[in-house]
Design a protein around this motif. Structure first.
Motif, PDB file in Angstrom:
ATOM      1  N   VAL A   1     -15.297 -15.667  28.259  1.00  0.00           N
ATOM      2  CA  VAL A   1     -15.822 -14.453  29.019  1.00  0.00           C
ATOM      3  C   VAL A   1     -16.985 -14.499  28.681  1.00  0.00           C
ATOM      4  CG1 VAL A   1     -15.260 -11.982  29.046  1.00  0.00           C
ATOM      5  CG2 VAL A   1     -13.291 -13.408  28.671  1.00  0.00           C
ATOM      6  N   ARG A   2     -18.118 -14.266  29.455  1.00  0.00           N
ATOM      7  CA  ARG A   2     -19.447 -14.028  29.450  1.00  0.00           C
ATOM      8  C   ARG A   2     -20.025 -15.031  28.353  1.00  0.00           C
ATOM      9  NH1 ARG A   2     -20.743  -8.541  27.487  1.00  0.00           N
ATOM     10  NH2 ARG A   2     -22.783  -9.637  27.254  1.00  0.00           N
ATOM     11  N   GLY A   3     -19.393 -16.284  28.384  1.00  0.00           N
ATOM     12  CA  GLY A   3     -20.028 -17.452  27.581  1.00  0.00           C
ATOM     13  C   GLY A   3     -19.439 -17.346  26.089  1.00  0.00           C
ATOM     14  N   HIS A   4     -18.565 -16.281  25.825  1.00  0.00           N
ATOM     15  CA  HIS A   4     -18.077 -16.451  24.323  1.00  0.00           C
ATOM     16  C   HIS A   4     -16.540 -16.813  24.646  1.00  0.00           C
ATOM     17  CE1 HIS A   4     -21.172 -13.883  22.713  1.00  0.00           C
ATOM     18  NE2 HIS A   4     -21.270 -13.397  24.007  1.00  0.00           N
TER      19      HIS A   4
ATOM     20  N   THR B   1      -4.789 -10.350  29.683  1.00  0.00           N
ATOM     21  CA  THR B   1      -4.875 -11.412  30.439  1.00  0.00           C
ATOM     22  C   THR B   1      -6.356 -11.415  31.100  1.00  0.00           C
ATOM     23  OG1 THR B   1      -4.246 -10.549  32.561  1.00  0.00           O
ATOM     24  CG2 THR B   1      -2.660 -11.365  31.292  1.00  0.00           C
ATOM     25  N   VAL B   2      -6.538 -12.521  31.651  1.00  0.00           N
ATOM     26  CA  VAL B   2      -8.088 -12.995  32.148  1.00  0.00           C
ATOM     27  C   VAL B   2      -7.887 -12.949  33.872  1.00  0.00           C
ATOM     28  CG1 VAL B   2     -10.232 -14.550  32.398  1.00  0.00           C
ATOM     29  CG2 VAL B   2      -9.011 -13.963  30.043  1.00  0.00           C
ATOM     30  N   ARG B   3      -8.661 -12.405  34.739  1.00  0.00           N
ATOM     31  CA  ARG B   3      -8.793 -12.537  35.883  1.00  0.00           C
ATOM     32  C   ARG B   3     -10.213 -12.477  36.123  1.00  0.00           C
ATOM     33  NH1 ARG B   3      -4.001 -11.070  38.755  1.00  0.00           N
ATOM     34  NH2 ARG B   3      -2.518 -10.177  37.611  1.00  0.00           N
TER      35      ARG B   3
ATOM     36  N   ASN C   1     -14.904 -14.207  34.696  1.00  0.00           N
ATOM     37  CA  ASN C   1     -13.872 -13.709  33.984  1.00  0.00           C
ATOM     38  C   ASN C   1     -14.046 -12.583  33.213  1.00  0.00           C
ATOM     39  OD1 ASN C   1     -12.357 -16.199  34.583  1.00  0.00           O
ATOM     40  ND2 ASN C   1     -13.035 -17.185  32.640  1.00  0.00           N
ATOM     41  N   VAL C   2     -13.030 -11.697  33.403  1.00  0.00           N
ATOM     42  CA  VAL C   2     -12.981 -10.303  32.730  1.00  0.00           C
ATOM     43  C   VAL C   2     -11.542 -10.133  32.232  1.00  0.00           C
ATOM     44  CG1 VAL C   2     -14.765  -9.218  34.556  1.00  0.00           C
ATOM     45  CG2 VAL C   2     -12.163  -9.013  34.956  1.00  0.00           C
ATOM     46  N   LEU C   3     -11.461  -9.543  31.109  1.00  0.00           N
ATOM     47  CA  LEU C   3     -10.178  -9.218  30.409  1.00  0.00           C
ATOM     48  C   LEU C   3      -9.622  -8.076  31.176  1.00  0.00           C
ATOM     49  CD1 LEU C   3     -11.506  -9.412  26.726  1.00  0.00           C
ATOM     50  CD2 LEU C   3     -10.149 -10.886  28.084  1.00  0.00           C
ATOM     51  N   CYS C   4      -8.244  -8.021  31.332  1.00  0.00           N
ATOM     52  CA  CYS C   4      -7.413  -7.055  31.772  1.00  0.00           C
ATOM     53  C   CYS C   4      -6.377  -6.764  30.946  1.00  0.00           C
ATOM     54  CB  CYS C   4      -7.078  -7.198  33.270  1.00  0.00           C
ATOM     55  SG  CYS C   4      -8.189  -7.691  34.428  1.00  0.00           S
ATOM     56  N   ALA C   5      -5.993  -5.277  30.584  1.00  0.00           N
ATOM     57  CA  ALA C   5      -5.277  -5.098  29.624  1.00  0.00           C
ATOM     58  C   ALA C   5      -4.258  -4.258  30.492  1.00  0.00           C
ATOM     59  CB  ALA C   5      -5.942  -3.890  28.775  1.00  0.00           C
ATOM     60  N   TYR C   6      -2.724  -4.590  30.143  1.00  0.00           N
ATOM     61  CA  TYR C   6      -1.565  -3.891  30.654  1.00  0.00           C
ATOM     62  C   TYR C   6      -0.787  -3.365  29.681  1.00  0.00           C
ATOM     63  CZ  TYR C   6      -2.737  -6.638  34.677  1.00  0.00           C
ATOM     64  OH  TYR C   6      -3.366  -7.117  35.794  1.00  0.00           O
TER      65      TYR C   6
ATOM     66  N   THR D   1     -18.745  -5.945  22.571  1.00  0.00           N
ATOM     67  CA  THR D   1     -18.422  -5.354  23.913  1.00  0.00           C
ATOM     68  C   THR D   1     -17.932  -6.325  24.821  1.00  0.00           C
ATOM     69  OG1 THR D   1     -20.722  -4.492  23.750  1.00  0.00           O
ATOM     70  CG2 THR D   1     -19.998  -4.662  25.910  1.00  0.00           C
ATOM     71  N   TYR D   2     -17.888  -7.639  24.918  1.00  0.00           N
ATOM     72  CA  TYR D   2     -17.346  -8.708  25.543  1.00  0.00           C
ATOM     73  C   TYR D   2     -15.703  -8.831  25.479  1.00  0.00           C
ATOM     74  CZ  TYR D   2     -17.502 -11.944  21.636  1.00  0.00           C
ATOM     75  OH  TYR D   2     -17.217 -12.584  20.296  1.00  0.00           O
ATOM     76  N   LEU D   3     -15.289  -7.961  24.344  1.00  0.00           N
ATOM     77  CA  LEU D   3     -13.830  -8.144  24.022  1.00  0.00           C
ATOM     78  C   LEU D   3     -13.142  -6.943  24.692  1.00  0.00           C
ATOM     79  CD1 LEU D   3     -13.601  -9.857  20.540  1.00  0.00           C
ATOM     80  CD2 LEU D   3     -12.915 -10.764  22.598  1.00  0.00           C
ATOM     81  N   ILE D   4     -13.945  -6.037  25.266  1.00  0.00           N
ATOM     82  CA  ILE D   4     -13.586  -4.609  25.704  1.00  0.00           C
ATOM     83  C   ILE D   4     -12.951  -5.164  27.214  1.00  0.00           C
ATOM     84  CG2 ILE D   4     -13.773  -2.170  26.307  1.00  0.00           C
ATOM     85  CD1 ILE D   4     -14.336  -3.010  23.340  1.00  0.00           C
ATOM     86  N   PRO D   5     -11.633  -4.799  27.224  1.00  0.00           N
ATOM     87  CA  PRO D   5     -11.114  -5.096  28.635  1.00  0.00           C
ATOM     88  C   PRO D   5     -11.967  -4.267  29.744  1.00  0.00           C
ATOM     89  CG  PRO D   5      -9.473  -4.757  27.213  1.00  0.00           C
ATOM     90  CD  PRO D   5     -10.666  -4.355  26.471  1.00  0.00           C
TER      91      PRO D   5
END
Length: 334
Positions: free
Chosen positions: A164-167, A190-192, A199-204, A228-232
């Protein structure tokens, strides 16, 4: 998990049970404690771990998981008799306690091969020499580490790591932080891909009985602990997570992220600063008329757009604002 939710909803206990064995999926400490609370002091609660290719169960942990964070996974403990567990690095060498590696299973339970599938057999089941003698091992695809007491801890899937964003991101780490929240019963991250292809993180999130999943509060909670890059980018509230026939979470059946509820009434920008900021939000987020109570993230803001916002604040207003502050005051008025 279904039994746990039913007992809590109906006010039922499991004091009559002498032995409860949990299997099939990874359990978080918070869930485990809820189950223990339903059982009597004489009930043995065991967390088991294993794979079909190793004749189901290979490890077990019997304990109350004291001292562990609620969002962490319950340890899988020690190998069962006639089973062997190895935590190896990418060169097939054992790693010391506290160091993460990939989990391999050996022993009498490991199957010789996948029927009519030699490629799978060659990829997942190989003969390695961890310690000198060749042993037939099965590659689980799970990450774990031994602690100082010789207890094995599961860390998540090796293929759960995404960029995600290179990380390189381990979605299980984000899940653990969210699962520690008392208002959430279940979490899946998950990642969408977003509209730009990134790629972005999505939390359910499945709220605990009588609770709600407040996306703004959850973001603030994560911003205090994670980069920051770990915040969905999206938080979607569900009544239950979709499961496979085996009772495991089915990421492929999760719905598209839903837009989060916005403010009930529109409040227009008034001051010069608010008007100039609203114009930037209109351009950055595609909003027709940004209002003072609109939330940056609920309106479609992502981690990448947050960086653009910080740059805008610096160039137009000569203001240096920390990322954490923007998570705390993420409305246009704020």
């Amino acid at each position: 998990r279904g039994l746990l939710a039913h007992c809590e909803r109906e006010g039922l206990g499991l004091e009559f049970m002498r032995l409860v064995i949990i299997g099939s999926d990874a359990w978080r400490v918070g869930e485990h404690r809820r189950l223990v609370a339903l059982c009597g002091p004489g009930t043995r609660v065991v967390n088991s771990y294993g794979l079909t290719e190793a004749t189901i169960d290979s490890a077990y942990y019997e304990g109350r998981a004291e001292g562990l964070e609620p969002g962490r996974m319950v340890p899988i403990g020690r190998p069962l008799p006639n089973s062997e567990l190895y935590v190896l690095d990418r060169h097939g060498e054992p790693v010391p306690p506290g160091v993460a590696g990939e989990l391999w299973i050996g022993g009498a339970g490991v199957a010789d091969h996948h029927l009519n599938d030699p490629e799978w057999t060659a990829e997942r089941s190989v003969a390695l020499e961890p310690g000198g003698e060749p042993v037939r091992l099965y590659r689980t695809g799970d990450l774990g580490h031994w602690d100082a007491e010789g207890v094995l801890h599961l860390l998540g899937r090796a293929d759960g790591q995404v960029k995600v964003r290179g990380h390189r991101v381990e979605t299980g780490e984000v899940e653990a932080r969210l699962a520690a929240r008392p208002e959430l019963a279940q979490v899946c991250v998950t990642v969408r891909r977003d509209e730009t292809g990134e790629n972005v993180l999505c939390a359910y999130c499945v709220p605990a009985p009588g609770e709600v999943a407040d996306a703004r509060e959850l973001r603030r909670h994560l911003a205090e602990q994670l980069p920051t890059y770990l915040i969905p980018a999206h938080f979607t509230e569900l009544s239950a997570l979709p499961l496979t026939a085996n009772g495991k979470v089915d990421p492929g059946a999760l719905p598209e992220p839903r837009a989060e509820a916005g403010p009930e009434r529109y409040e227009p920008p008034v001051t010069l600063y608010e008007t100039r900021m609203a114009a930037h939000w209109r351009s950055l987020l595609g909003l027709e008329r940004p209002g003072l109570r609109d939330d940056f993230f609920e309106a479609g803001g992502s981690s990448i757009k947050l960086i653009e916002l910080i740059h805008h604040l610096r160039t137009e207003f000569n203001a240096s604002v920390p990322v954490g502050r923007l998570f705390q005051t993420s409305t246009l008025h704020g």
